[in-house]
Each structure stands twice: as C-alpha cells, then as structure tokens.
Design an enzyme around this catalytic site. Sequence first.
Site, mmCIF file in Angstrom:
data_model
loop_
_atom_site.group_PDB
_atom_site.id
_atom_site.type_symbol
_atom_site.label_atom_id
_atom_site.label_comp_id
_atom_site.label_asym_id
_atom_site.label_seq_id
_atom_site.Cartn_x
_atom_site.Cartn_y
_atom_site.Cartn_z
ATOM 1 N N CYS A 68 0.777 -1.246 -0.038
ATOM 2 C CA CYS A 68 -0.106 -0.006 -0.045
ATOM 3 C C CYS A 68 1.041 1.170 0.065
ATOM 4 O O CYS A 68 1.732 1.323 1.155
ATOM 5 C CB CYS A 68 -0.826 -0.034 1.211
ATOM 6 S SG CYS A 68 -1.735 1.462 1.269
ATOM 7 N N GLU A 180 -5.046 8.053 8.909
ATOM 8 C CA GLU A 180 -4.593 8.919 8.012
ATOM 9 C C GLU A 180 -3.035 9.119 7.681
ATOM 10 O O GLU A 180 -2.579 9.721 8.543
ATOM 11 C CB GLU A 180 -5.379 10.435 8.111
ATOM 12 C CG GLU A 180 -5.026 11.524 7.172
ATOM 13 C CD GLU A 180 -5.109 10.878 5.845
ATOM 14 O OE1 GLU A 180 -4.222 10.951 5.038
ATOM 15 O OE2 GLU A 180 -6.185 10.864 5.360
ATOM 16 N N SER A 181 -2.641 8.563 6.591
ATOM 17 C CA SER A 181 -1.277 8.572 6.524
ATOM 18 C C SER A 181 -0.665 9.932 6.336
ATOM 19 O O SER A 181 0.492 10.030 6.822
ATOM 20 C CB SER A 181 -0.797 7.833 5.133
ATOM 21 O OG SER A 181 -1.355 8.391 4.083
ATOM 22 N N TYR A 228 -5.282 5.705 -9.540
ATOM 23 C CA TYR A 228 -6.424 5.000 -8.773
ATOM 24 C C TYR A 228 -7.705 5.282 -9.679
ATOM 25 O O TYR A 228 -8.348 4.743 -10.028
ATOM 26 C CB TYR A 228 -6.792 4.957 -7.293
ATOM 27 C CG TYR A 228 -5.809 4.214 -6.488
ATOM 28 C CD1 TYR A 228 -5.999 2.832 -6.223
ATOM 29 C CD2 TYR A 228 -4.557 4.914 -6.237
ATOM 30 C CE1 TYR A 228 -5.317 1.905 -5.439
ATOM 31 C CE2 TYR A 228 -3.667 3.934 -5.346
ATOM 32 C CZ TYR A 228 -3.840 2.746 -4.836
ATOM 33 O OH TYR A 228 -3.047 2.052 -4.279
#
Length: 362
Positions: A68, A180-181, A228
Amino acid sequence: KNAIDQHTHNCNSNNKALNMVRTALEEMCKDGAFTRKDAAWRDWISREAGAKFAPEKNRYHLFVAYACPWAHRTLMVRALKGLEDVISATVVHPTWQNTKPGVAEDNHSGWVFGNPGSKNLVNTIGLGGPFPAAYPDNEPDPITGSNNIREVYEKAEDKDGKYSVPILWDTKLKTIVSNESSEIIRMFNSEFTEFAAYPDLDLYPGDERGKIEAANKWIYPNINNGVYRCGFATSQEAYDAAIDDLTKSFDRVDSILQSQRFITAGDKMTLADVRLFVTLLRFDEVYVVYFKTNTRSVTHTPAILNYCREIYQMTGVKDTVNMEQIKAHYYTSHPTLNHFSIIPRGADFERLLQQPHNRENL
C-alpha cells in the site's frame, strides 16, 4: 474547492455505499469516477502537556502493508527518522481474503495477517496462485490477536466500515489513533524527536510548509490518487479525465525535477517527496499495466528516474521497499480487474533504482 474536490463531495453525498462495509473499489460515482473517501480516524499524538496521545517509546504500533503506498509513507518516515525501535510494526499479507469466512451474506475482502505454516492461498473467487500463506515479514497480529485488519477496526468499535492500512494503534488505550497516512507521517516527523535516531531531520520545516501543501494539492488528486482514478474508472469518460490529469501532472513533475533536486524545497527532501516517491516507485511495475497509466513511464523519464534513485538509496528507504509484495497485492486482490490473478514478470524496475544517480549536480 477545485473541480475534483467538488466532484468528490457531490458524489459522496449521494453514494450509500460509503456508509457501509466496503473496499475502495466501491467508492464510485454514477458516472464511473472513483472518489476516495477521507480517513475516519484522525486523532493526534502530541507533546503538549495533558495530551491524550503522548509520544512514548514502545506505546504505538503500526499495522501496514508493503504493497500500500499510503502505508509505505509511514514506513519511510519511520525509517528516515530512525524510529524503528520506538514504534513497532506488523506487515499484513498482500493478497486480500474474505474477512468473514463462512458468513454467506458478507463478501467483504481485505487485508489479513500472515499465517506461516498454514495452507497456501488463492484469490477471493478461488483462482490464481497458489500464494504462500505468509511472505517474508508477514506475521500474525502480535497486538490484538486479530485474524485480519477488519477485526482490528472492530476491536476499536469502528463505525466507518472501510478497513484500510496504515493503522496507528495505541497499545496503552487499545484503540486506533489515526488511519490517515498524511497525518501519521507528520506526527512521526515532529512528535518523537526525543526518541529518534535522526532528530535533526525535519521533513516538514516551517518555512517550507506553504510550498509542501501547495504541491500536495495537485500531486495528490492527479498522481497519488490519480493512478487509482485511472485504474478504478468504470467509464471511458472518467478514465479519459483521469489520465489527462495524470499525464499533465507527471510532465509537471518532470519539468520541476529537471532543474531542482526535490519537488518543493530545492536541495532538501520533504514530506512532499515521500508522498510522491511511493507512487512513482509503483508506476512502471504496476500502474502502467494494471491501471492503464501508459501515457508515461518513470523508466523513460531520466529526471524522475534519477530522483527515485536518490530517494531509494537514502538510509533506510530500500528496506521499506518490497516489490514482490507490491505486485502480489495489486495483481491478486481484485478479481474484477485481474480474474486469474496472473502477476506480470516486469522488467525489474528496482534494479534500475540501485544504479548511480546524478542528482547532486543540481
């Protein structure tokens, strides 16, 4: 808001799927456009007196996937700051599996923990592989004892229904701090300085934050999420819009990197570079093939390729890259996109990253 943000808002307000158990593949609009919903867990680790989540050694744990890109951001900053002995991590299996096996009415698939020694896996419709029950570094959950990431969320009494990584887990309060990266990497940069092996490294300096956020505003929708938007589009119109945005922004990155070493701060790496690198790393091996982003290639763009080489060769970064698991996830987890889960061999892009770069000349 820009057009993309406004489109996302209008779509989300009318999409019932966003309020139920789902994967990213279900975050779609009626016009076939993919619109990622914001993360739901947004607490903050802070050094301020009395903070609910205070920075402490061995208190917090990361649940991540090598595959990911959002989770990869957190592993990168953890390594760049030298926090591996401060914040522990567990890497999930790359191939999605059913998260409620045996429950006929629940067909959700998602991240599961590795189970070394158990039987090999296939994809969620029984095809592909067989894939190992655990790749290197895929281990059972040592913190909550869960079988999959969905169970971790359920133990935190999640109400959102999207079971994504990364998860920053508080082992003391037994709950999720954040998924939340973009915020987790800021916490790692600033809130654990007293524990960091490289405390002087500042990837989000005050005098550069305006430039960093300005870059994020076009890099995120058009490149990070843009790939994406291309790959998950279910209409030609939605794909055409996404690939146009991606191509223009890719060329914009190329133009910038031809004249300066990093994307926002000249000769200084920042969080904007971390966010950009994780997408560029996957671009040729995955997105060009799987998400149809074949208008451009990192391999054939010298400035971007050398930029990726420099970052890949920084202390600790290479150890966060696992191309085998990156490819295994994308090509085996979405049977609607790759029915038989065939993994393309590729041209060994990571080998190119091990070659010398010339970025110090800029």
